[in-house]
Design a protein around this motif. Structure first.
Motif, short mmCIF file in Angstrom:
data_model
loop_
_atom_site.label_atom_id
_atom_site.label_comp_id
_atom_site.label_asym_id
_atom_site.label_seq_id
_atom_site.Cartn_x
_atom_site.Cartn_y
_atom_site.Cartn_z
N TYR A 62 2.63 -35.47 52.85
CA TYR A 62 3.57 -35.52 53.97
C TYR A 62 4.79 -34.66 53.67
CZ TYR A 62 6.74 -37.33 57.52
OH TYR A 62 7.62 -37.43 58.57
N TYR A 63 5.27 -34.73 52.44
CA TYR A 63 6.43 -33.93 52.06
C TYR A 63 6.12 -32.44 52.19
CZ TYR A 63 9.79 -31.50 49.08
OH TYR A 63 10.72 -30.62 48.60
N TYR A 81 5.79 -31.52 56.10
CA TYR A 81 6.92 -31.67 57.03
C TYR A 81 8.31 -31.41 56.42
CZ TYR A 81 3.49 -33.75 60.17
OH TYR A 81 2.40 -33.95 60.97
N GLN A 82 8.46 -31.49 55.08
CA GLN A 82 9.80 -31.44 54.51
C GLN A 82 10.03 -30.27 53.56
OE1 GLN A 82 10.11 -35.37 52.78
NE2 GLN A 82 10.68 -36.31 54.74
N SER A 141 10.63 -26.71 52.08
CA SER A 141 11.19 -25.51 52.71
C SER A 141 10.11 -24.45 52.89
CB SER A 141 12.33 -24.95 51.86
OG SER A 141 11.82 -24.47 50.63
N PRO A 169 7.91 -25.31 58.74
CA PRO A 169 7.40 -26.65 59.04
C PRO A 169 7.02 -26.77 60.52
CG PRO A 169 9.43 -26.77 57.78
CD PRO A 169 9.29 -25.35 58.23
N GLN A 181 9.26 -25.98 63.84
CA GLN A 181 10.37 -25.10 63.45
C GLN A 181 9.94 -23.64 63.36
OE1 GLN A 181 12.64 -26.52 60.03
NE2 GLN A 181 11.99 -28.63 60.43
#
Length: 433
Positions: free
Chosen positions: A364-365, A368-369, A371, A381, A384
């Motif tokens: 998940y990191y 979605y998180q 950079s 992501p 974005q």
């Protein structure tokens, strides 16, 4: 047979609710369910009237959730109502078949009674008595007497069977009438559920159309600002990417629920088809045996998802329809210079997630998180990326800064409103993001 038919219709009748003194208690038990449905539908109705042009992302999220929840719930209830209609029709077919069988049975018994009446007329009991007196053999007389007694007993049995069959016919007809009433009620409920699904779907479409207008309008503004205020252009475009991702997620959830409902319906259809075959071929006997057939049922495929953005494909590259003209002009100019530009533009949110999994990792990191620069190659992501609103293109023949593609775009891209993201020579967008 009575017990089988009675049990079948009784089960259906219970589905309509108890009558008399129990009706009030039944209504009280159903009230919480009806209230939840009423509140859910009311929330969806309010959500459909949200001023999408001014609403925050949080309010849009809540509205999409309310609309999707209502549509999924209404489809589920419609599926249940459809199954109940099929069950009611099946029981009606069984009851109607029982009436027809009993009528045929009575017809056969009446024919037998007539045949025996004719036989009795041709050879009446008085003639049999005279024949006994004429018998010279005691053994022959005994056989003739026994035959007469058997004949009389058979006549009595036929009369009793006919009486029983007529009683069965009256019962079967009452069961068929009850099953017909249940079937009509269930069909009315199905029609009401169908109307509610249509209303829920209409609310969702109305909201989606309004949201699409907001996205299109904001993208047009982002395009206009690209030359004068790139930072603001990027911010506006990414906000629309987030909105488009939300709309796509809501549509995907509704389509997944619809696909699941179709799978359930297909499985239930197989069961109902088997039951209908049984209703056609069953022969209920006093011992309750019956035969069954199991026909196959085909599966319906789900429709493909759609984008919340107006898209157009130019030279094999799909982009926002709002920049299709400038892309066409750019590609034509490049061809005039001896350069054939190819590549990919628009990506759906699911495609962006797939790229993040391939370039960044499956956690998940990572998806979605992490950079964009931490991925190989760099990948924005979900929600974005300028690709998600069709305002960016990855040119396949611009793999490095030394390629003819990159050199030509560096010299000419800005004339057509395309700017490079310096860290990615292949990535060109309306604002360089």
């Amino acid at each position: 047979m009575r017990r089988q038919l009675g049990a079948a219709v009784a089960i259906l009748t219970l589905g309509l609710g108890l009558s008399g003194t129990n009706s009030a208690n039944s209504a009280q038990r159903e009230d919480p369910v009806k209230e939840r449905e009423r509140v859910r539908t009311q929330q969806a109705d309010v959500a459909s009237r949200l001023d999408v042009q001014k609403a925050s992302l949080a309010k849009i999220d809540s509205a999409l959730q309310a609309l999707t929840t209502d549509l999924v719930a209404q489809r589920t209830l419609l599926g249940q109502a459809t199954q109940e209609v099929a069950d009611a029709r099946q029981h009606l077919e069984v009851a109607t078949a029982a009436v027809a069988r009993t009528e045929r049975r009575i017809s056969g018994l009446v024919t037998k009674m007539r045949e025996r009446a004719v036989a009795a007329y041709v050879s009446p009991p008085s003639d049999q008595a005279i024949d006994l007196l004429r018998m010279t053999s005691v053994k022959a007389a005994s056989f003739r007497r026994m035959y007469g007694e058997v004949r009389a007993a058979t006549d009595a049995d036929l009369a009793d069977e006919l009486k029983s069959a007529r009683s069965d016919l009256e019962f079967s007809r009452s069961q068929a009438a009850a099953a017909r009433h249940v079937s009509e009620v269930k069909q009315a409920q199905q029609q009401a559920r169908t109307a509610k699904v249509s209303a829920a779907r209409s609310r969702q479409l109305t909201f989606a159309s309004a949201l699409k207008r907001r996205i299109d309008g904001s993208l047009a503004r982002a395009i206009r600002l690209a030359r004068t205020d790139r930072a603001l252009s990027v911010r506006i475009a990414l906000e629309q990417a987030a909105l488009a991702a939300r709309l796509a997620a809501a549509r995907a959830a509704a389509q997944a629920a619809a696909a699941a409902a179709r799978d359930r319906a297909a499985a239930e259809a197989a069961t109902r088809a088997a039951a209908r075959a049984a209703a056609r071929h069953n022969t209920f006997r006093p011992n309750g045996r019956e035969s069954r057939a199991l026909p196959a049922v085909s599966k319906v495929s789900a429709p493909p998802p759609t984008s919340g953005i107006g898209l157009a494909t130019v030279g094999g590259i799909t982009v926002s329809a709002q920049i299709a003209g400038r892309l066409q002009t750019l590609l034509t100019a490049a061809r005039s210079a001896g350069l054939n530009l190819t590549g990919g533009g628009y990506r759906s949110p699911s495609q962006q997630i797939t790229l993040r999994q391939a370039h960044c990792g499956s956690s998940y990191y990572a998806i979605y998180q992490m950079s964009a620069g931490s991925c190989h190659p760099p990948t924005a992501p979900p929600g974005q990326s300028m690709h998600e609103v069709g305002l960016a293109i990855d040119f396949s023949n611009c793999s490095s800064h030394s390629t003819a593609c990159y050199r030509w775009l560096s010299a000419n891209g800005s004339r057509f409103g395309f700017f490079n993201l310096p860290s990615e020579p292949w990535h060109w967008s309306i604002n360089g993001h």
